[in-house]
Design a protein around this motif. Sequence first.
Motif, PDB file in Angstrom:
ATOM      1  N   ALA A  35       0.821  -1.212   0.000  1.00  0.00           N
ATOM      2  CA  ALA A  35       0.000   0.000   0.000  1.00  0.00           C
ATOM      3  C   ALA A  35       0.858   1.266   0.000  1.00  0.00           C
ATOM      4  O   ALA A  35       0.409   2.321  -0.449  1.00  0.00           O
ATOM      5  CB  ALA A  35      -0.928   0.002   1.208  1.00  0.00           C
ATOM      6  N   ARG A  36       2.093   1.165   0.472  1.00  0.00           N
ATOM      7  CA  ARG A  36       2.991   2.320   0.525  1.00  0.00           C
ATOM      8  C   ARG A  36       4.143   2.169  -0.469  1.00  0.00           C
ATOM      9  O   ARG A  36       5.206   2.764  -0.300  1.00  0.00           O
ATOM     10  CB  ARG A  36       3.518   2.485   1.950  1.00  0.00           C
ATOM     11  N   ALA A  41      12.310   3.524  -2.573  1.00  0.00           N
ATOM     12  CA  ALA A  41      13.347   4.004  -3.491  1.00  0.00           C
ATOM     13  C   ALA A  41      13.638   2.954  -4.555  1.00  0.00           C
ATOM     14  O   ALA A  41      14.054   3.278  -5.662  1.00  0.00           O
ATOM     15  CB  ALA A  41      14.623   4.314  -2.720  1.00  0.00           C
ATOM     16  N   VAL A  42      13.400   1.682  -4.189  1.00  0.00           N
ATOM     17  CA  VAL A  42      13.654   0.578  -5.108  1.00  0.00           C
ATOM     18  C   VAL A  42      12.513  -0.420  -5.002  1.00  0.00           C
ATOM     19  O   VAL A  42      12.048  -0.733  -3.902  1.00  0.00           O
ATOM     20  CB  VAL A  42      14.993  -0.138  -4.783  1.00  0.00           C
ATOM     21  N   LEU A  43      12.055  -0.912  -6.140  1.00  0.00           N
ATOM     22  CA  LEU A  43      11.058  -1.972  -6.197  1.00  0.00           C
ATOM     23  C   LEU A  43      11.754  -3.239  -6.677  1.00  0.00           C
ATOM     24  O   LEU A  43      12.510  -3.189  -7.646  1.00  0.00           O
ATOM     25  CB  LEU A  43       9.924  -1.612  -7.158  1.00  0.00           C
ATOM     26  N   ALA A  56       2.607  -6.057 -17.331  1.00  0.00           N
ATOM     27  CA  ALA A  56       1.534  -5.211 -16.795  1.00  0.00           C
ATOM     28  C   ALA A  56       1.894  -4.696 -15.400  1.00  0.00           C
ATOM     29  O   ALA A  56       1.671  -3.519 -15.083  1.00  0.00           O
ATOM     30  CB  ALA A  56       0.226  -5.991 -16.748  1.00  0.00           C
ATOM     31  N   ALA A  57       2.458  -5.559 -14.560  1.00  0.00           N
ATOM     32  CA  ALA A  57       2.844  -5.147 -13.208  1.00  0.00           C
ATOM     33  C   ALA A  57       3.980  -4.122 -13.249  1.00  0.00           C
ATOM     34  O   ALA A  57       3.972  -3.148 -12.483  1.00  0.00           O
ATOM     35  CB  ALA A  57       3.242  -6.364 -12.387  1.00  0.00           C
ATOM     36  N   GLU A  64       3.155   4.360 -11.098  1.00  0.00           N
ATOM     37  CA  GLU A  64       2.840   4.729  -9.717  1.00  0.00           C
ATOM     38  C   GLU A  64       4.017   5.393  -9.008  1.00  0.00           C
ATOM     39  O   GLU A  64       3.829   6.226  -8.128  1.00  0.00           O
ATOM     40  CB  GLU A  64       2.453   3.443  -8.969  1.00  0.00           C
ATOM     41  N   SER A  65       5.244   5.015  -9.400  1.00  0.00           N
ATOM     42  CA  SER A  65       6.418   5.490  -8.675  1.00  0.00           C
ATOM     43  C   SER A  65       7.611   5.604  -9.620  1.00  0.00           C
ATOM     44  O   SER A  65       7.777   4.784 -10.508  1.00  0.00           O
ATOM     45  CB  SER A  65       6.741   4.483  -7.557  1.00  0.00           C
TER      46      SER A  65
END
Length: 192
Positions: A35-36, A41-43, A56-57, A64-65
């Motif tokens: 949710a946050r 800073a990194v996904l 898609a993800a 989003e970021s």
Amino acid sequence: MDQVRVAAWASDPIALTGLTNHLKSRPELLVVPRARRAEAAVLVFAVGQVDREAIAALRAASAESPAAIVLVAGHVDPGHLGLLADCHVSVVLPRTALDRLTDSVLAAARGRTTSLRDQVDALAHEGTTAALTPREVDVLRLMAEGWDTAEIAGKLCYSERTVKNVIYAMTNRLNLRNRPHAVAYAVRAGVI
């Protein structure tokens, strides 16, 4: 030491749990909940291969970021390089390289990474060598030296039947025609 905020995404819940637990075990990283995710800073994305669901993800996350993305994958098609760059992917790691994940996350957070093309090429090479087990590599090295089945069995303390089974399983799995083809495959893969 400042912790790097990181969020995780995986193609299945079990992989997500494992990935999240691995990231949480590192003191340099602070895992934020989904949710946050925009605060990260990194996904870190873990997928078997870059398919429609993964794409898609990745697109949703990059919209989003602006966070850098570390992609942990079993296979990446080099044709997806442009898409990966558009989605803020800065690091591509093989699934077998969790030992390098923390360093990769820290590098991505600092913006210090190598080119995506080099990383995808390395992933393809690692995928090729990972296709051979250590037992198969041992057998292939001795085959390359000209040893027959009985000699290989004696050297490795296996039965002749085990050596034959190793060779049969490997040649079938990798669609190799015969023993010389298997040795040539190992040479091209860089394992012998």
